[in-house]
Design a protein around this motif. Structure first.
Motif: not given
Length: 646
Positions: A634-645
């Motif tokens: 969950r944490i990895e997905k949320n942070i990755t989505d933030y970085i890509r955005k």
């Protein structure tokens, strides 16, 4: 002719004088030889001494009747003045008090009558049963009766701020607006028993106090009736805290319905624990209400019956599949370490409790793990929800102080992670102390009158406030090493920070401490001491890391502070000191050769619950636990989505 003054002290003059002063006019006709002038609650009476004595005696009887029954009528006035007994002798069976308009509040069912008897015989009573059985209404009626008869000086009513899945943080309005809906049932009951003007006066003068359960911490309640309603929604630690508020000449009633628990599935109801633990203790009564006691609409009893039948069928089905459940799946997971590789990642640093990821474009992501450290040692077990709690609390305080100085926070992509500006951290921590305690007190007690180059006045006591907050910096140690005290002069001499930047850091630190003190005072707390860390980015000084959390700060409770200080008693703290105390009780202080005591699941859960209590006390909001399944993903997905955005 003689003049006397009579003051109505216990009733509303409007109710006593009647509409358009009708009752006052009747009283004047019953005492034709007296001249009576009424202004507010003051009556001036002129006449012969003998007639005046009769008048004062009769007016006192009328006032007592009005206070007890919350009403007057012309017939009652005539009966009392003329000495007819019918007005006061007509007592109803099982009457507790008279409510507004003289409406009698009666213990209707056998168990309501048992509650009345238990209250009279015990200092603490548990009243447990279904909704609509009248347990809370009767409890409040007993409290009002005790107040009216001057057995106590105040009434304290409390409820946990947890209801059917609602969370305070997501409700609109100021804190009072968030809390009032949870407390409204208590106001409703009081409004049926005490006239509006009198009730308003009692609340404004704190004779009647209505507050969430979290606000009870640190108080000792003497000469009071204390009622905890909806106690099934209190945790074991909260119930223990509440029960230990009982003071001298006080009585307590705890009400609840163990079939309507609104706590998260992973949390235990403290009410159930308390009844089991305190079974058989002398001075504690217990009244078990049933559906037969329900006094609401007759349909309510049928609703309760239907739900009971449904629950019986559901429990039967669950028992058939219970053996298929893996106990390990029920265990709450704690995040001990992360090893991510994010887009644009340039490095990672694992601190005592945070994993810090360096990304492109001077971006930093801090993941607050559930690791816990004490005595500069990372303990072997993680504490579920600790990382989420600290991350969310730090984010709140960073937002609340952003007008004082720039800080590193830009976003919170996950409840356990914060993203922001990567600053070059200064190798010092700014420790701001408002009170003489902790390591500063230990040094002072051993004769030191200067700490980190700051002069300390003579004659101070432990936990006493400094004339003004002081700054006692420390070096910022690497993991496993100890922070060391250092003076301002040494910092500048060793060129750890430039003089201009250090002056700005001092200014920021004191302003932040002042803001933290104001926020804490609003929660009934004292911010004792705390640490701030600063860094530099684009030639500007930024506040970095967490602020005002239990891991970085020490709080005292305002209530009772002065008395404990004058008596030389320890202050009640709100910090992670309880973890260090547990370790010391088990002979561990981080010294060579010492072993960390076993952290059983019970110990881990108790620490987790305590951290959540700290969060709720400091913020006044209910902590919302995030799911712990697949934490890493969950944490990895949320942070990755933030970085890509971004």
């Amino acid at each position: 002719m003689i003049e006397r003054i009579y003051i109505l002290e216990s009733v509303d003059p409007v109710a006593f004088y009647g509409v358009n002063n009708a009752y006052m006019q009747l009283i004047r006709t019953l005492f034709p030889k007296l001249r009576i002038v009424a202004r507010g609650n003051v009556m001036k009476i002129i006449g012969d001494e003998e007639e005046l004595d009769v008048f004062i005696r009769k007016i006192r009887d009328l006032e007592e009747y009005c206070e007890e029954h919350n009403t007057l009528t012309e017939d009652v006035i005539i009966d009392i003045v003329k000495g007819h007994p019918s007005a006061t002798m007509n007592k109803q069976e099982h009457l507790i008090i008279h409510g507004v308009g003289g409406k009698p509040v009666i213990a209707r069912s056998p168990n309501q009558q048992k509650l009345v008897k238990s209250f009279e015989e015990n200092d603490l009573t548990f009243a447990i049963g279904p909704a609509g059985s009248g347990k809370t209404f009767v409890a409040i009626a007993l409290a009002v009766r005790a107040l009216k008869s001057k057995q106590v000086r105040k009434i304290i009513l409390s409820r946990p701020a947890v209801e059917a899945g609602e969370k305070l943080g997501f409700l609109p309005g100021e804190m009072k607006d968030k809390l009032d809906p949870y407390l409204q049932p208590l106001y409703d009951a009081l409004q049926e028993m005490i006239p509006p003007a009198r009730l308003k006066e009692h609340i404004e003068n704190h004779v009647i106090q209505i507050a969430p359960l979290a606000f009870m911490r640190g108080r000792t309640l003497n000469d009071a009736v204390i009622i905890l309603d909806e106690a099934q929604n209190a945790t074991p630690l909260q119930i223990k805290m509440f029960l230990t508020r009982l003071g001298l000449r006080a009585r307590m009633i705890v009400t609840g319905d163990i079939t309507q628990i609104d706590l998260p599935p992973s949390a235990r109801s403290g009410l159930i624990d308390a009844m089991r633990i305190l079974a058989g203790v002398h001075g504690i009564g217990r009244v078990a209400f049933t559906k037969r006691d329900i006094v609401r609409h007759k349909l309510v009893r049928h609703i309760v019956d239907a739900y009971e039948r449904h629950e019986t069928i559901r429990n039967t089905n669950l028992s058939k599949t219970k053996t298929d459940i893996n106990p390990n799946h029920m265990k709450k997971k704690a995040l001990m370490k992360t090893e991510y590789l994010f887009p644009g990642q340039q490095g990672v640093y694992h601190g005592k409790v945070r994993d810090v990821y360096h990304l492109r474009n001077n971006t930093l992501v801090m993941v607050a793990t559930d690791r816990i450290s004490a005595f500069d040692v990372i303990l072997p077990e993680g504490i579920p929800f600790k990382g989420q709690m600290l991350n969310q609390l730090a984010a709140k305080f960073l937002d609340a102080t952003a007008d004082i100085c720039p800080n590193w926070k830009q976003a919170v992509p996950d409840p356990m992670a914060t993203a922001g500006i990567c600053c070059e951290g200064y190798p010092v921590e700014m420790i701001v102390r408002g009170y003489l305690c902790g390591s500063a007190w230990r040094a002072y007690k051993n004769g030191a009158r200067e700490i980190c180059g700051v002069k300390i006045p003579h004659g101070m006591r432990e936990n006493e406030a400094f004339p003004e907050p002081i700054i006692t910096p420390t070096t910022k140690a690497e993991q496993g090493a100890h922070d060391e005290d250092i003076s301002r002069d040494d910092i500048l001499r060793r060129r750890l920070v430039s003089e201009a930047d250090y002056a700005l850091m001092e200014q920021y630190a004191l302003k932040l401490f002042r803001r933290g003190t104001e926020i804490a005072a609003g929660r009934g707390l004292i911010l004792v001491d705390t640490k701030y860390e600063f860094g530099r980015h684009d030639a500007k000084v930024y506040l970095i890391d967490e602020i005002h959390t239990p891991d970085s700060s020490r709080y005292f409770y305002c209530d009772g502070y002065e008395q404990r200080l004058s008596e030389g008693k320890p202050q009640i703290q709100l910090s992670k000191e309880f973890v260090r105390e547990w370790l010391m009780e088990n002979d561990f202080q981080g010294k060579p050769g010492q072993t960390v005591p076993e952290m059983t699941p019970e110990i881990v859960e108790s620490i987790s619950n305590r951290y959540i209590e700290l969060y709720e006390q400091i913020t006044g909001e209910t902590f919302v636990k995030c799911k712990t399944d697949n934490l890493l993903a969950r944490i990895e997905k949320n942070i990755t989505d933030y970085i890509r955005k971004f």
